[in-house]
Scaffold this motif. Sequence first.
Motif, PDB file in Angstrom:
ATOM      1  N   THR A  95      71.163   2.099 -54.597  1.00 17.34           N
ATOM      2  CA  THR A  95      72.282   2.863 -54.069  1.00 17.34           C
ATOM      3  C   THR A  95      72.012   4.361 -54.103  1.00 17.34           C
ATOM      4  OG1 THR A  95      73.324   2.820 -56.258  1.00 17.34           O
ATOM      5  CG2 THR A  95      74.005   1.128 -54.680  1.00 17.34           C
ATOM      6  N   PHE A  96      72.772   5.072 -53.280  1.00 18.10           N
ATOM      7  CA  PHE A  96      72.719   6.529 -53.184  1.00 18.10           C
ATOM      8  C   PHE A  96      73.811   7.094 -54.093  1.00 18.10           C
ATOM      9  CE2 PHE A  96      74.084  10.538 -51.341  1.00 18.10           C
ATOM     10  CZ  PHE A  96      72.902  11.171 -50.975  1.00 18.10           C
ATOM     11  N   PHE A  97      73.467   8.086 -54.916  1.00 19.02           N
ATOM     12  CA  PHE A  97      74.446   8.635 -55.860  1.00 19.02           C
ATOM     13  C   PHE A  97      74.815  10.076 -55.521  1.00 19.02           C
ATOM     14  CE2 PHE A  97      74.868  10.911 -60.092  1.00 19.02           C
ATOM     15  CZ  PHE A  97      76.220  10.702 -60.183  1.00 19.02           C
ATOM     16  N   GLN A  98      73.820  10.967 -55.499  1.00 15.43           N
ATOM     17  CA  GLN A  98      74.078  12.397 -55.360  1.00 15.43           C
ATOM     18  C   GLN A  98      72.953  13.033 -54.557  1.00 15.43           C
ATOM     19  OE1 GLN A  98      74.375  15.685 -56.227  1.00 15.43           O
ATOM     20  NE2 GLN A  98      76.550  15.837 -56.674  1.00 15.43           N
ATOM     21  N   PRO A  99      73.262  13.897 -53.580  1.00  9.79           N
ATOM     22  CA  PRO A  99      72.182  14.517 -52.793  1.00  9.79           C
ATOM     23  C   PRO A  99      71.161  15.264 -53.644  1.00  9.79           C
ATOM     24  CG  PRO A  99      74.306  14.883 -51.737  1.00  9.79           C
ATOM     25  CD  PRO A  99      74.596  14.258 -53.063  1.00  9.79           C
ATOM     26  N   ASP A 100      71.612  15.915 -54.715  1.00  8.77           N
ATOM     27  CA  ASP A 100      70.683  16.684 -55.547  1.00  8.77           C
ATOM     28  C   ASP A 100      69.621  15.805 -56.188  1.00  8.77           C
ATOM     29  OD1 ASP A 100      72.061  18.878 -54.864  1.00  8.77           O
ATOM     30  OD2 ASP A 100      72.839  19.361 -56.847  1.00  8.77           O
ATOM     31  N   GLU A 101      69.883  14.505 -56.252  1.00 10.80           N
ATOM     32  CA  GLU A 101      68.885  13.571 -56.776  1.00 10.80           C
ATOM     33  C   GLU A 101      67.601  13.631 -55.958  1.00 10.80           C
ATOM     34  OE1 GLU A 101      68.575   8.704 -57.480  1.00 10.80           O
ATOM     35  OE2 GLU A 101      70.466   9.644 -56.837  1.00 10.80           O
ATOM     36  N   TYR A 102      67.731  14.024 -54.705  1.00  7.17           N
ATOM     37  CA  TYR A 102      66.579  14.099 -53.805  1.00  7.17           C
ATOM     38  C   TYR A 102      66.261  15.537 -53.402  1.00  7.17           C
ATOM     39  CZ  TYR A 102      68.200   9.298 -53.506  1.00  7.17           C
ATOM     40  OH  TYR A 102      68.628   8.040 -53.834  1.00  7.17           O
ATOM     41  N   PHE A 103      67.278  16.299 -53.023  1.00  6.44           N
ATOM     42  CA  PHE A 103      67.030  17.610 -52.428  1.00  6.44           C
ATOM     43  C   PHE A 103      66.740  18.704 -53.456  1.00  6.44           C
ATOM     44  CE2 PHE A 103      69.295  15.223 -49.224  1.00  6.44           C
ATOM     45  CZ  PHE A 103      68.552  15.503 -48.092  1.00  6.44           C
ATOM     46  N   GLN A 104      67.040  18.469 -54.726  1.00  8.27           N
ATOM     47  CA  GLN A 104      66.720  19.455 -55.760  1.00  8.27           C
ATOM     48  C   GLN A 104      65.537  19.018 -56.624  1.00  8.27           C
ATOM     49  OE1 GLN A 104      67.967  22.178 -55.321  1.00  8.27           O
ATOM     50  NE2 GLN A 104      69.833  21.729 -54.186  1.00  8.27           N
ATOM     51  N   SER A 105      64.917  17.902 -56.279  1.00  6.45           N
ATOM     52  CA  SER A 105      63.772  17.452 -57.072  1.00  6.45           C
ATOM     53  C   SER A 105      62.674  16.860 -56.187  1.00  6.45           C
ATOM     54  CB  SER A 105      64.213  16.427 -58.127  1.00  6.45           C
ATOM     55  OG  SER A 105      64.871  15.325 -57.517  1.00  6.45           O
ATOM     56  N   LEU A 106      62.966  15.764 -55.494  1.00 10.20           N
ATOM     57  CA  LEU A 106      61.919  15.050 -54.769  1.00 10.20           C
ATOM     58  C   LEU A 106      61.468  15.762 -53.506  1.00 10.20           C
ATOM     59  CD1 LEU A 106      63.050  11.319 -55.180  1.00 10.20           C
ATOM     60  CD2 LEU A 106      61.598  12.720 -56.652  1.00 10.20           C
ATOM     61  N   GLU A 107      62.387  16.430 -52.805  1.00  3.91           N
ATOM     62  CA  GLU A 107      61.972  17.119 -51.574  1.00  3.91           C
ATOM     63  C   GLU A 107      61.042  18.295 -51.857  1.00  3.91           C
ATOM     64  OE1 GLU A 107      62.436  16.161 -48.323  1.00  3.91           O
ATOM     65  OE2 GLU A 107      63.077  14.337 -49.347  1.00  3.91           O
ATOM     66  N   PRO A 108      61.409  19.211 -52.761  1.00  2.00           N
ATOM     67  CA  PRO A 108      60.433  20.266 -53.082  1.00  2.00           C
ATOM     68  C   PRO A 108      59.168  19.719 -53.726  1.00  2.00           C
ATOM     69  CG  PRO A 108      62.366  20.420 -54.505  1.00  2.00           C
ATOM     70  CD  PRO A 108      62.692  19.453 -53.439  1.00  2.00           C
ATOM     71  N   ALA A 109      59.282  18.629 -54.477  1.00  2.00           N
ATOM     72  CA  ALA A 109      58.090  18.012 -55.060  1.00  2.00           C
ATOM     73  C   ALA A 109      57.159  17.495 -53.962  1.00  2.00           C
ATOM     74  CB  ALA A 109      58.496  16.869 -55.994  1.00  2.00           C
ATOM     75  N   TRP A 110      57.735  16.917 -52.920  1.00  3.64           N
ATOM     76  CA  TRP A 110      56.932  16.422 -51.791  1.00  3.64           C
ATOM     77  C   TRP A 110      56.208  17.584 -51.108  1.00  3.64           C
ATOM     78  CZ3 TRP A 110      56.672  11.228 -50.157  1.00  3.64           C
ATOM     79  CH2 TRP A 110      55.972  11.005 -48.976  1.00  3.64           C
ATOM     80  N   GLU A 111      56.910  18.700 -50.949  1.00  2.00           N
ATOM     81  CA  GLU A 111      56.283  19.864 -50.330  1.00  2.00           C
ATOM     82  C   GLU A 111      55.137  20.399 -51.191  1.00  2.00           C
ATOM     83  OE1 GLU A 111      57.780  24.092 -48.482  1.00  2.00           O
ATOM     84  OE2 GLU A 111      58.227  23.646 -50.581  1.00  2.00           O
ATOM     85  N   ILE A 112      55.335  20.447 -52.517  1.00  2.00           N
ATOM     86  CA  ILE A 112      54.272  20.927 -53.405  1.00  2.00           C
ATOM     87  C   ILE A 112      53.054  20.013 -53.324  1.00  2.00           C
ATOM     88  CG2 ILE A 112      53.655  21.357 -55.822  1.00  2.00           C
ATOM     89  CD1 ILE A 112      56.599  22.078 -56.307  1.00  2.00           C
TER      90      ILE A 112
END
Length: 534
Positions: free
Chosen positions: A60-77
């Motif tokens: 399930t999806f819980f909170q946008p920050d679960e992805y956009f404040q951790s995994l998205e910048p991590a993917w870019e790095i």
Amino acid sequence: MASPALSQASTAFESDAPPLQDHEKSSRRALLHVKEVTTSQDVLLFLVAFRVLNALCIRTFFQPDEYFQSLEPAWEIAFGSDSGAWITWEWKNRLRSAIHPTLFAGVYWMSAELSKMLHLTPHNHAELLLAAPKVTQAVMAAFGDFYTWRLGERMYGRGSNEAWAAWFASTRTLSNCLETTLTIIALHQWPWHWALDPTGDEETDKYGLREDPKPDQAKEPANVQVMSLPSIGSSGMCFTPYKHNATRRERMVLVLETIVCGSTVLASSAIVDRLYYQEWTFPPLRFLYFNLAKSLSVHYGRNDWHYYLTQGYPLLLTTFLPFALIGLYQSLFPQDPLSQPLLTANIKRQLATTSILVPFILSFISHKEVRFIYPLLPPLHLLSAAPFANYFFSTTSIHITRKRLVLTLILTINLILTIFTTTLYQQAPLTTLAYLRSRAISHQSNTTAITIAFLTPCHSTPWRSHLIHPSLKAWALTCEPPLHLAPSQHATYLDEADQFYQSPTHWLSQHLGRPPKNSKEQQLRLSALETATG
């Protein structure tokens, strides 16, 4: 040695218990044997296995920050600025520290290299990149559980029922979950015994520092109490009694270690942020300026002053709320101070004070979320453990049936909530992206990319961390706050998602062009869309 004056619940298996049936005696003896022989390593390994299973079962999806404040910048790095990661306005304006995403970036990079070595299929490659961050966070959560249990034993005694009643879950890739783990580790390592009045009979180490009176505990002083800035905030509130009861040498050690550890963390953060942003910056200060001084956080919601009292604590604790409230009261106003060791009473009082003071301070900020007080969950569980164990494991045999019914009800409610929130509630965002990944794999023979438009409320789905495949191109409605407007103009500001939902057909005609006049089917679809969103 630990004082024998433990709570009544901690001695539920002693010989003064009422007569029991043979099968009940054997069950309790078996449980006592498990408590005595279980080693810390066994507990930690069990927790790691349990939390990994827990994390991999979440759908399930819980909170946008679960992805956009951790995994998205991590993917870019990990994969570069042209990898398709969605970098939100906070990162573009240097409001976030890159320490947390850097951890997952390393995980992504190692997973991608492993995939190359094993020559995984596109499907298995995607599954590996999906699972790797979950497993990493599960290990962090397991350490949080482990040190919650260890601190429970330090408070209530080895093998006590209270220590075993304080486990919790934190397997989402939110920075608050990492803060929670670091906070409970810091609290476990904190030299609580230095706040007790010196008696002159304590054992000291070679540096003249009083040793922990509890057996089998770490002998070093506060060596990790400032592992992160959130931990400093929680543990720093424990300083007050030390200036009165700690020896001069102990106070010097506390100050020096705080300076050394805090400086190390700040220096590490500065270097990581310099590498990520390509310039020197201090995100915590910019975060406070944007969200407090410019009041931009209210763009994402404004809450009542009593939010943490009427919604935060109930959401955080659910069925443990009554026991937590009782534990808070008993810790601050003990009826019989001599019924428990001074060390236990001191730890409980400090945890209770912190658990009340932190939400009180955060209540002055207009934008509130329950995850902001998530690091308080382990202390609250520790405080609620004693009333919980006193009620369900007390030596009295009265009201056994009622207690069993209450315990069954609590377990049933938690089981239903667990199944509902991890497998049913808001599962569509993840299943949608799983479908898109499958289409990308079946479409890989075609040289043209698939383009998807998400005309949904802002950040309603994960992004590149779940799209995975480079052939999947996507765009979505944005919801950036009014960065360059005066506070007086914030009330009339409409972000892109607001503009779309205000008039879908007008927005589409402006940005995508109007459909052909003879396309009656498309016109009907647009009319239906406007009716649904209106």
